[in-house]
Design a protein around this motif. Structure first.
Motif, PDB file in Angstrom:
ATOM      1  N   VAL B  16       5.580 -10.958 -36.579  1.00 29.05           N
ATOM      2  CA  VAL B  16       5.365 -11.780 -37.771  1.00 29.05           C
ATOM      3  C   VAL B  16       4.021 -12.491 -37.651  1.00 29.05           C
ATOM      4  O   VAL B  16       3.723 -13.095 -36.631  1.00 29.05           O
ATOM      5  CB  VAL B  16       6.495 -12.811 -37.944  1.00 29.05           C
ATOM      6  CG1 VAL B  16       6.201 -13.749 -39.107  1.00 29.05           C
ATOM      7  CG2 VAL B  16       7.822 -12.105 -38.159  1.00 29.05           C
ATOM      8  N   LYS B  76       3.799 -16.631 -43.998  1.00 27.86           N
ATOM      9  CA  LYS B  76       4.023 -15.602 -42.982  1.00 27.86           C
ATOM     10  C   LYS B  76       4.277 -14.246 -43.630  1.00 27.86           C
ATOM     11  O   LYS B  76       4.823 -14.186 -44.730  1.00 27.86           O
ATOM     12  CB  LYS B  76       5.243 -15.972 -42.140  1.00 27.86           C
ATOM     13  CG  LYS B  76       5.053 -17.212 -41.295  1.00 27.86           C
ATOM     14  CD  LYS B  76       6.330 -17.545 -40.544  1.00 27.86           C
ATOM     15  CE  LYS B  76       6.180 -18.833 -39.743  1.00 27.86           C
ATOM     16  NZ  LYS B  76       7.443 -19.269 -39.137  1.00 27.86           N
ATOM     17  N   PHE B  77       3.886 -13.198 -42.941  1.00 29.97           N
ATOM     18  CA  PHE B  77       4.278 -11.854 -43.368  1.00 29.97           C
ATOM     19  C   PHE B  77       4.437 -10.978 -42.133  1.00 29.97           C
ATOM     20  O   PHE B  77       3.962 -11.320 -41.049  1.00 29.97           O
ATOM     21  CB  PHE B  77       3.272 -11.263 -44.369  1.00 29.97           C
ATOM     22  CG  PHE B  77       1.931 -10.907 -43.782  1.00 29.97           C
ATOM     23  CD1 PHE B  77       0.952 -11.887 -43.619  1.00 29.97           C
ATOM     24  CD2 PHE B  77       1.641  -9.605 -43.410  1.00 29.97           C
ATOM     25  CE1 PHE B  77      -0.290 -11.561 -43.089  1.00 29.97           C
ATOM     26  CE2 PHE B  77       0.388  -9.271 -42.885  1.00 29.97           C
ATOM     27  CZ  PHE B  77      -0.572 -10.260 -42.721  1.00 29.97           C
ATOM     28  N   SER B  78       5.129  -9.855 -42.296  1.00 32.53           N
ATOM     29  CA  SER B  78       5.412  -9.007 -41.148  1.00 32.53           C
ATOM     30  C   SER B  78       4.636  -7.696 -41.235  1.00 32.53           C
ATOM     31  O   SER B  78       4.158  -7.324 -42.292  1.00 32.53           O
ATOM     32  CB  SER B  78       6.913  -8.722 -41.069  1.00 32.53           C
ATOM     33  OG  SER B  78       7.312  -8.037 -42.234  1.00 32.53           O
ATOM     34  N   GLY B  79       4.537  -7.013 -40.104  1.00 31.25           N
ATOM     35  CA  GLY B  79       3.955  -5.678 -40.107  1.00 31.25           C
ATOM     36  C   GLY B  79       2.550  -5.575 -39.546  1.00 31.25           C
ATOM     37  O   GLY B  79       2.131  -4.506 -39.141  1.00 31.25           O
TER      38      GLY B  79
END
Lengths: 157, 105
Positions: B16, B76-79
């Motif tokens: 994350v 926040k962001f994932s990947g």
């Protein structure tokens, strides 16, 4: 010979320049999903009217999965730190509303596919009121509220 | 176009990425009066903030004038992986804008 080289160099830099201009003008960047700034929603003077205009519906369901982190008492209404956190899946947007402000809608965050349910920012609050976090997940709209006491209002006037 | 108004940092932990940004902007609501002249100070605030990662918009925000002066933003962001670049861009109601790119640490 030298002259021919100069020609090539000139041509090369011209081509590079054209690409640069295209990128700068946004021609090569992917189009952003963002719609136009929702003026009506931000100018609405009531919470329901703002939500109706922003999300197409003013109904929302209280949900414990949304956590609002905000001070109980904010001495300076001009800078009130707000954090909204949720572990819901399929979040599309998170909106922050200060119910007591002349125009209650503070911010609307559209989240991409990879988004994690977390936004944090600092807002202005005119007076003691509820801060409402409205989360759109899938087709449903959920909300949570927390009262913040404001000692000195932060919207001027 | 404004320059140097954005400080942005991004850190990836456990898949994350948390992006934190500080922008320099007056964020006038249009409702405040100038103390000396008694005239209303015209509205001047950031309307849009977007963050892109690998040609993808990971976050796109619409703001009103009630975000605090010199706005702070975190999300926040994932990947994403450390080393990837993200670009944060704002534009305001007077047509001004700025953008800043940072590598994820």
């Amino acid at each position: 010979m030298i002259d021919a080289r100069r020609r090539i160099l000139l041509k090369g830099s011209l081509a590079a320049g054209a690409v640069g201009v295209a990128v700068g003008a946004g021609l090569l960047t992917p189009r952003i999903v963002l719609a136009a700034w929702p003026e009506a929603a931000f100018k609405a003077e009531a919470v329901d009217a703002a939500l109706q205009s922003l999300l197409g519906s003013s109904s929302h369901e209280a949900n414990d999965a949304i956590k609002i982190k905000a001070p109980d008492i904010a001495e300076n209404g001009a800078v009130v730190p707000i954090t909204v956190e949720t572990d819901m899946a399929g979040i599309k947007s998170i909106s922050i509303i200060a119910a007591g402000n002349a125009t209650p809608l503070v911010a609307a965050f559209d989240m991409g596919e990879n988004a994690v349910g977390f936004v944090s920012t600092r807002i202005k609050m005119a007076k003691t009121s509820d801060v409402i976090a409205v989360v759109k997940a899938g087709d449903n709209v959920y909300s949570a509220a927390k009262e913040v006491k404001v000692t000195i209002g932060g919207c001027g006037g | 176009m404004a320059t140097g108004t954005i400080k942005v940092r991004a850190k990836a932990t456990g898949g994350v990425t948390e992006v934190k940004a500080l922008m320099t902007h007056p964020m006038e609501t249009g409702l405040r009066k100038d103390k000396k002249t008694g005239e209303l100070v015209p509205a001047h605030f950031i309307q849009e903030v977007t963050c892109t990662w690998k040609d993808q918009t990971v976050m796109a925000a619409h703001w009103g004038g009630t975000i605090s002066t010199n706005p702070y933003l975190a999300f926040k962001f994932s990947g994403a992986q450390p080393g990837d670049e993200i670009t944060l861009k704002w534009s305001d109601n007077k047509g001004d804008s700025d953008s800043e790119t940072a590598a994820i640490s």
